[in-house]
Write a protein that holds these residues in place. Structure first.
Motif, PDB file in Angstrom:
ATOM      1  N   MET A 172       0.848  -1.187   0.000  1.00  0.00           N
ATOM      2  CA  MET A 172       0.000   0.000   0.000  1.00  0.00           C
ATOM      3  C   MET A 172       0.891   1.247   0.000  1.00  0.00           C
ATOM      4  SD  MET A 172      -2.909   1.155   2.784  1.00  0.00           S
ATOM      5  CE  MET A 172      -3.762  -0.410   2.651  1.00  0.00           C
ATOM      6  N   ASP A 173       0.692   2.138  -0.989  1.00  0.00           N
ATOM      7  CA  ASP A 173       1.514   3.344  -1.027  1.00  0.00           C
ATOM      8  C   ASP A 173       1.042   4.337   0.025  1.00  0.00           C
ATOM      9  OD1 ASP A 173      -0.716   4.808  -2.023  1.00  0.00           O
ATOM     10  OD2 ASP A 173      -0.222   4.217  -4.065  1.00  0.00           O
ATOM     11  N   GLN A 174       1.817   5.415   0.230  1.00  0.00           N
ATOM     12  CA  GLN A 174       1.535   6.372   1.292  1.00  0.00           C
ATOM     13  C   GLN A 174       0.209   7.089   1.078  1.00  0.00           C
ATOM     14  OE1 GLN A 174       3.196   6.729   4.194  1.00  0.00           O
ATOM     15  NE2 GLN A 174       1.441   8.040   4.728  1.00  0.00           N
ATOM     16  N   ARG A 175      -0.109   7.407  -0.167  1.00  0.00           N
ATOM     17  CA  ARG A 175      -1.348   8.114  -0.476  1.00  0.00           C
ATOM     18  C   ARG A 175      -2.553   7.248  -0.053  1.00  0.00           C
ATOM     19  NH1 ARG A 175      -2.710  12.059  -4.531  1.00  0.00           N
ATOM     20  NH2 ARG A 175      -0.527  11.959  -5.209  1.00  0.00           N
ATOM     21  N   THR A 176      -2.526   5.984  -0.417  1.00  0.00           N
ATOM     22  CA  THR A 176      -3.612   5.070  -0.057  1.00  0.00           C
ATOM     23  C   THR A 176      -3.665   4.853   1.446  1.00  0.00           C
ATOM     24  OG1 THR A 176      -3.366   3.931  -2.177  1.00  0.00           O
ATOM     25  CG2 THR A 176      -4.577   2.783  -0.439  1.00  0.00           C
ATOM     26  N   ALA A 177      -2.486   4.704   2.071  1.00  0.00           N
ATOM     27  CA  ALA A 177      -2.433   4.481   3.517  1.00  0.00           C
ATOM     28  C   ALA A 177      -3.039   5.658   4.275  1.00  0.00           C
ATOM     29  CB  ALA A 177      -0.985   4.248   3.950  1.00  0.00           C
ATOM     30  N   THR A 178      -2.773   6.875   3.807  1.00  0.00           N
ATOM     31  CA  THR A 178      -3.324   8.060   4.473  1.00  0.00           C
ATOM     32  C   THR A 178      -4.840   8.084   4.367  1.00  0.00           C
ATOM     33  OG1 THR A 178      -1.313   9.335   4.026  1.00  0.00           O
ATOM     34  CG2 THR A 178      -3.315  10.579   4.519  1.00  0.00           C
ATOM     35  N   PHE A 179      -5.352   7.772   3.188  1.00  0.00           N
ATOM     36  CA  PHE A 179      -6.804   7.763   3.005  1.00  0.00           C
ATOM     37  C   PHE A 179      -7.446   6.687   3.891  1.00  0.00           C
ATOM     38  CE2 PHE A 179     -10.815   6.664   1.025  1.00  0.00           C
ATOM     39  CZ  PHE A 179     -11.349   7.909   0.691  1.00  0.00           C
ATOM     40  N   GLN A 180      -6.851   5.506   3.928  1.00  0.00           N
ATOM     41  CA  GLN A 180      -7.397   4.424   4.735  1.00  0.00           C
ATOM     42  C   GLN A 180      -7.348   4.754   6.223  1.00  0.00           C
ATOM     43  OE1 GLN A 180      -9.013   2.709   2.038  1.00  0.00           O
ATOM     44  NE2 GLN A 180      -8.838   1.253   3.711  1.00  0.00           N
ATOM     45  N   GLN A 181      -6.337   5.495   6.623  1.00  0.00           N
ATOM     46  CA  GLN A 181      -6.214   5.894   8.018  1.00  0.00           C
ATOM     47  C   GLN A 181      -7.412   6.721   8.473  1.00  0.00           C
ATOM     48  OE1 GLN A 181      -2.686   8.209   8.780  1.00  0.00           O
ATOM     49  NE2 GLN A 181      -3.362   8.822  10.834  1.00  0.00           N
ATOM     50  N   HIS A 182      -7.947   7.535   7.560  1.00  0.00           N
ATOM     51  CA  HIS A 182      -9.046   8.439   7.911  1.00  0.00           C
ATOM     52  C   HIS A 182     -10.403   7.954   7.390  1.00  0.00           C
ATOM     53  CE1 HIS A 182      -6.088  11.268   9.369  1.00  0.00           C
ATOM     54  NE2 HIS A 182      -5.477  11.267   8.203  1.00  0.00           N
ATOM     55  N   ARG A 183     -10.412   6.788   6.780  1.00  0.00           N
ATOM     56  CA  ARG A 183     -11.643   6.320   6.127  1.00  0.00           C
ATOM     57  C   ARG A 183     -12.818   6.184   7.103  1.00  0.00           C
ATOM     58  NH1 ARG A 183     -12.860   3.794   1.317  1.00  0.00           N
ATOM     59  NH2 ARG A 183     -14.838   2.660   1.372  1.00  0.00           N
ATOM     60  N   ARG A 184     -12.552   5.658   8.291  1.00  0.00           N
ATOM     61  CA  ARG A 184     -13.640   5.454   9.250  1.00  0.00           C
ATOM     62  C   ARG A 184     -14.318   6.775   9.598  1.00  0.00           C
ATOM     63  NH1 ARG A 184     -13.346   5.702  14.846  1.00  0.00           N
ATOM     64  NH2 ARG A 184     -15.180   4.852  15.907  1.00  0.00           N
ATOM     65  N   ARG A 185     -13.520   7.802   9.829  1.00  0.00           N
ATOM     66  CA  ARG A 185     -14.103   9.102  10.165  1.00  0.00           C
ATOM     67  C   ARG A 185     -14.849   9.684   8.971  1.00  0.00           C
ATOM     68  NH1 ARG A 185     -11.225  14.712  12.298  1.00  0.00           N
ATOM     69  NH2 ARG A 185     -13.055  15.421  13.468  1.00  0.00           N
ATOM     70  N   LEU A 186     -14.293   9.547   7.794  1.00  0.00           N
ATOM     71  CA  LEU A 186     -14.940  10.085   6.599  1.00  0.00           C
ATOM     72  C   LEU A 186     -16.282   9.387   6.356  1.00  0.00           C
ATOM     73  CD1 LEU A 186     -11.847  10.303   4.213  1.00  0.00           C
ATOM     74  CD2 LEU A 186     -12.801  12.102   5.680  1.00  0.00           C
ATOM     75  N   PHE A 187     -16.301   8.065   6.533  1.00  0.00           N
ATOM     76  CA  PHE A 187     -17.563   7.340   6.378  1.00  0.00           C
ATOM     77  C   PHE A 187     -18.570   7.808   7.421  1.00  0.00           C
ATOM     78  CE2 PHE A 187     -20.511   3.958   7.438  1.00  0.00           C
ATOM     79  CZ  PHE A 187     -20.983   3.576   6.185  1.00  0.00           C
ATOM     80  N   GLY A 188     -18.106   8.016   8.651  1.00  0.00           N
ATOM     81  CA  GLY A 188     -19.003   8.483   9.711  1.00  0.00           C
ATOM     82  C   GLY A 188     -19.658   9.803   9.365  1.00  0.00           C
ATOM     83  N   ILE A 189     -18.884  10.720   8.814  1.00  0.00           N
ATOM     84  CA  ILE A 189     -19.435  12.020   8.410  1.00  0.00           C
ATOM     85  C   ILE A 189     -20.452  11.835   7.290  1.00  0.00           C
ATOM     86  CG2 ILE A 189     -18.866  14.219   7.296  1.00  0.00           C
ATOM     87  CD1 ILE A 189     -16.136  14.043   8.787  1.00  0.00           C
ATOM     88  N   ALA A 190     -20.083  11.088   6.261  1.00  0.00           N
ATOM     89  CA  ALA A 190     -20.966  10.916   5.107  1.00  0.00           C
ATOM     90  C   ALA A 190     -22.247  10.192   5.491  1.00  0.00           C
ATOM     91  CB  ALA A 190     -20.232  10.155   4.004  1.00  0.00           C
ATOM     92  N   TYR A 191     -22.146   9.169   6.335  1.00  0.00           N
ATOM     93  CA  TYR A 191     -23.354   8.439   6.739  1.00  0.00           C
ATOM     94  C   TYR A 191     -24.280   9.318   7.554  1.00  0.00           C
ATOM     95  CZ  TYR A 191     -26.427   5.181   9.139  1.00  0.00           C
ATOM     96  OH  TYR A 191     -27.547   4.565   9.660  1.00  0.00           O
ATOM     97  N   ARG A 192     -23.747  10.113   8.448  1.00  0.00           N
ATOM     98  CA  ARG A 192     -24.582  10.991   9.262  1.00  0.00           C
ATOM     99  C   ARG A 192     -25.213  12.108   8.440  1.00  0.00           C
ATOM    100  NH1 ARG A 192     -21.082   8.360  11.802  1.00  0.00           N
ATOM    101  NH2 ARG A 192     -21.205   7.811  14.008  1.00  0.00           N
ATOM    102  N   MET A 193     -24.574  12.463   7.365  1.00  0.00           N
ATOM    103  CA  MET A 193     -25.142  13.457   6.456  1.00  0.00           C
ATOM    104  C   MET A 193     -26.240  12.869   5.584  1.00  0.00           C
ATOM    105  SD  MET A 193     -23.920  16.543   6.722  1.00  0.00           S
ATOM    106  CE  MET A 193     -24.326  17.197   5.083  1.00  0.00           C
ATOM    107  N   LEU A 194     -26.117  11.598   5.203  1.00  0.00           N
ATOM    108  CA  LEU A 194     -26.978  11.022   4.171  1.00  0.00           C
ATOM    109  C   LEU A 194     -27.914   9.929   4.671  1.00  0.00           C
ATOM    110  CD1 LEU A 194     -24.193  10.788   1.447  1.00  0.00           C
ATOM    111  CD2 LEU A 194     -25.928  12.574   1.681  1.00  0.00           C
TER     112      LEU A 194
END
Length: 302
Positions: A1-23
């Motif tokens: 996994m490259d650094q760009r992907t690793a960074t996104f995956q690191q924050h994925r849970r929070r990003l999903f939480g925001i999107a789910y609560r919005m939608l």
């Protein structure tokens, strides 16, 4: 996994939480995250000082745009609209599962958030659920700090006016639902009635795909009779499985081995004050697959 992907995956849970609560929809939230990933993958991330803030900002703005489109669709929704629940079996209390549930938002609150304008909802979710500071909130929403404070204040007033401030002990909530499931399973009308608040309400979402009440059902006696009638009609064909619905104790109801509904409950003063019944098969697809893999109603026979 490259650094760009690793960074996104690191924050994925929070990003999903925001999107789910919005939608209010895991599928829509996944779509927003896919769009956010594409933008992240195409951006110049080397110059970013705070990648998380960039990702949260993009995800929030994409969710706002998506919510505007969804609001038009939901105006023509058949019957009551309820969010698609996040469900897990009650025995999935691993440390990871507990962490995942720590900041989940109830079905009752998500239904209230539907009444907010997109920017109000975003401001409320980011501030009240994820504790984003006002300077960062202003940058994410492209508004002044004063405007963001007003958005959060106005949204908070509307939510507090419609939602009880009482905090319920999770163990009390769970024991109450265990008693409710037992009474519903054995057809105990008096027991069901005693567990219901006199002014209890029931909201059901069939999405025009299956039968559901097109109006709000009110009254503990009436709701008790509804569950009693289900027992009389189906008897041993009905099974209630304890589950976690958006992090809170709830029930999955199986009829003749098929998932019929997921039910979330709001508790006040030791009684059931509201029941939110999700019957729309489109919104149960993920739940059905997950619970079936986990054992479904078969675990209840053990």
């Amino acid at each position: 996994m490259d650094q760009r992907t690793a960074t996104f995956q690191q924050h994925r849970r929070r990003l999903f939480g925001i999107a789910y609560r919005m939608l209010g929809s895991p599928a829509e939230a996944d779509d927003v995250l896919q769009d956010a990933w594409l933008r992240w993958n195409e951006s110049d991330t080397d110059s970013l000082r705070t990648p998380e803030a960039w990702l949260v900002t993009v995800t929030t703005r994409l969710a706002i745009d998506r919510l505007r489109a969804l609001r038009a669709e939901r105006e023509h929704y058949t019957g009551f609209w309820l969010p698609e629940p996040l469900v897990e079996a009650a025995d999935e209390d691993t440390p990871h599962a507990l962490l995942e549930r720590a900041d989940q938002v109830s079905v009752a609150l998500l239904r209230l958030l539907e009444q907010l304008a997109p920017h109000e909802r975003a401001a409320f979710v980011l501030r009240q659920v994820f504790d984003v500071d006002y300077p960062d909130l202003a940058a994410m929403l492209g508004k002044t700090e004063a405007a963001c404070r007003q958005l959060v204040h106005r949204a908070g007033e509307r939510v507090r006016a419609a939602r009880p401030a009482q905090v319920v002990d999770p163990l009390e909530h769970q024991r109450l639902l265990e008693a409710f499931a037992a009474a519903a399973t054995r057809g105990d009308l008096a027991g069901l009635r005693d567990l219901m608040a006199p002014d209890a309400q029931l909201v059901s979402d069939g999405g025009g795909k299956v039968r559901a009440f097109g109006h709000l059902l009110q009254g503990g006696q009436r709701l008790a009779q509804l569950y009693y009638a289900t027992f009389l009609r189906l008897g041993a064909g009905v099974r209630y499985q304890p589950v976690r619905v958006n992090g809170q104790p709830g029930l999955a109801r199986w009829i003749d081995g098929e998932l019929e509904s997921v039910q979330a409950f709001e508790v006040q003063a030791g009684r059931i004050a509201a029941v939110f019944v999700q019957r729309n098969p489109d919104k149960l697809a993920r739940v059905r697959a997950h619970l079936s893999q986990a054992g479904g109603p078969a675990r209840l026979e053990q």
